[in-house]
Enzyme design. Structure first.
Site, short mmCIF file in Angstrom:
data_model
loop_
_atom_site.label_atom_id
_atom_site.label_comp_id
_atom_site.label_asym_id
_atom_site.label_seq_id
_atom_site.Cartn_x
_atom_site.Cartn_y
_atom_site.Cartn_z
N ASP A 222 0.83 -1.21 0.00
CA ASP A 222 0.00 0.00 0.00
C ASP A 222 0.86 1.26 0.00
OD1 ASP A 222 -2.53 1.16 -0.12
OD2 ASP A 222 -2.74 1.32 2.05
N SER A 246 -7.73 5.11 -0.59
CA SER A 246 -7.85 3.87 -1.35
C SER A 246 -9.30 3.42 -1.40
CB SER A 246 -7.00 2.76 -0.71
OG SER A 246 -5.64 3.14 -0.66
N GLN A 296 -4.78 -1.40 -7.66
CA GLN A 296 -5.53 -0.58 -6.71
C GLN A 296 -6.16 0.59 -7.45
OE1 GLN A 296 -3.81 2.51 -3.91
NE2 GLN A 296 -4.15 0.88 -2.43
#
Length: 309
Positions: A222, A246, A296
């Site tokens: 991340d 996110s 993502q």
């Protein structure tokens, strides 16, 4: 995390952070980050959810993929509850759903949904499309902490809270080949390359197939990812120019890898628009083997200046 902790203490603290507590069958609790402020780091919630899900399958089945949706921002401080649904148990594969929730106004409210698939190891046809990029080795690069200190010293008007966040000691050591979004304001192509590993050895995890290695890789995946979508626009969260979060996060684990050995994270962003940015990542070991792929999508919006700015 305390500024006075050694790298080994920081890494041991990360392992403790990602280790979930069993409350009952298919019910776990994740510890909060000590000294954490604001919103919970998404990689922490993903890693804790993966740890909880892994505990519900036989030891011979290991995670090969996970798909997560962030529903609302988690808060630092309160514990996170992880509830597991056992959707499938087959001879080779198993599937689990995890709901991560936090207490708010007297009730548990979901902050993340995650689905993970597990497989018993087996031999199979192998190929890899493309080689690891030819980039500088980590030994030839400055640490990100050195770069962060240079950046902070060059910006005397940087808010104190931002400065503390930038210079906080981290259990993950990173060495960046390219200039990330916070390093300059010149638009550049949406690609970045960074090496990462834990800042000290994972002493109690001798095998790369150990769960904690996958959990830490999920945690670190991340980092830098959403920021890749900011690169073509020359904007940065660190300079207060963007708002972002996110929306979802997917990881495919292709082969075992040690999180305490250097891994190369190659990210790119093929598209942004409609207030969202799409990003992809490939993680290689130093032998050039692709060990994981990541995707993502996140919110990325130019920050509107208020009258107080």
């Amino acid at each position: 995390m305390s500024d006075n902790k050694s790298p080994q203490e920081l890494v041991d603290g990360l392992v403790q952070l990602l280790t979930v507590t069993r409350n009952g069958e298919d019910d776990y609790t994740g510890n909060p980050q000590k000294g954490g402020v604001g919103r919970v780091f998404g990689g922490q919630v993903i890693a804790q959810a993966l740890m909880a899900a892994q505990h519900s399958v036989p030891e011979d089945k290991i995670a090969h993929s996970l798909h997560a949706y962030f529903l609302r921002g988690g808060k630092e401080g309160p514990e996170i509850n992880y509830s597991i649904a056992r959707d499938f148990d087959g001879r080779s594969f198993a599937n689990r759903r995890v709901v991560a929730s936090q207490m708010e106004d007297g009730a548990l409210k979901p902050i993340l949904n995650l689905t993970a698939s597990f497989q018993t190891a087996e031999d199979g046809l192998e190929h890899q499309d493309g080689e690891m990029p030819d980039v500088a080795m980590p030994e030839d690069l400055k640490s990100d902490m050195e770069l962060r200190k240079q950046f902070a010293d060059a910006m005397p008007n940087l808010p104190e809270a931002t400065r503390r966040m930038m210079l906080r000691p981290r259990p993950i050591e990173m060495r960046t080949i390219d200039r990330l979004h916070w390093m300059n304001s010149e638009p550049k192509e949406p690609r970045a390359h960074s090496w990462f590993r834990t800042a000290a050895p994972l002493k109690n995890a001798p095998s790369a197939s150990n769960l904690i290695h996958r959990a830490i890789i999920a945690y670190a995946s991340d980092f830098t990812l959403l920021g890749t979508a900011a690169l073509p626009h020359g904007l940065s969260w660190m300079r207060g120019e963007l708002n972002g979060a996110s929306l979802d996060h997917t990881i495919w684990f292709h082969r075992p890898a040690r999180a305490d050995e250097w891994l190369l994270y190659c990210t790119d962003s093929p598209w942004s628009g409609s207030g969202r940015g799409f990003n992809r990542g490939r993680i290689f070991n130093q032998a050039g083997q692709l060990v994981a792929s990541v995707a993502q999508e996140g919110v990325i919006r130019r920050r509107r200046k208020s009258s107080a700015d």
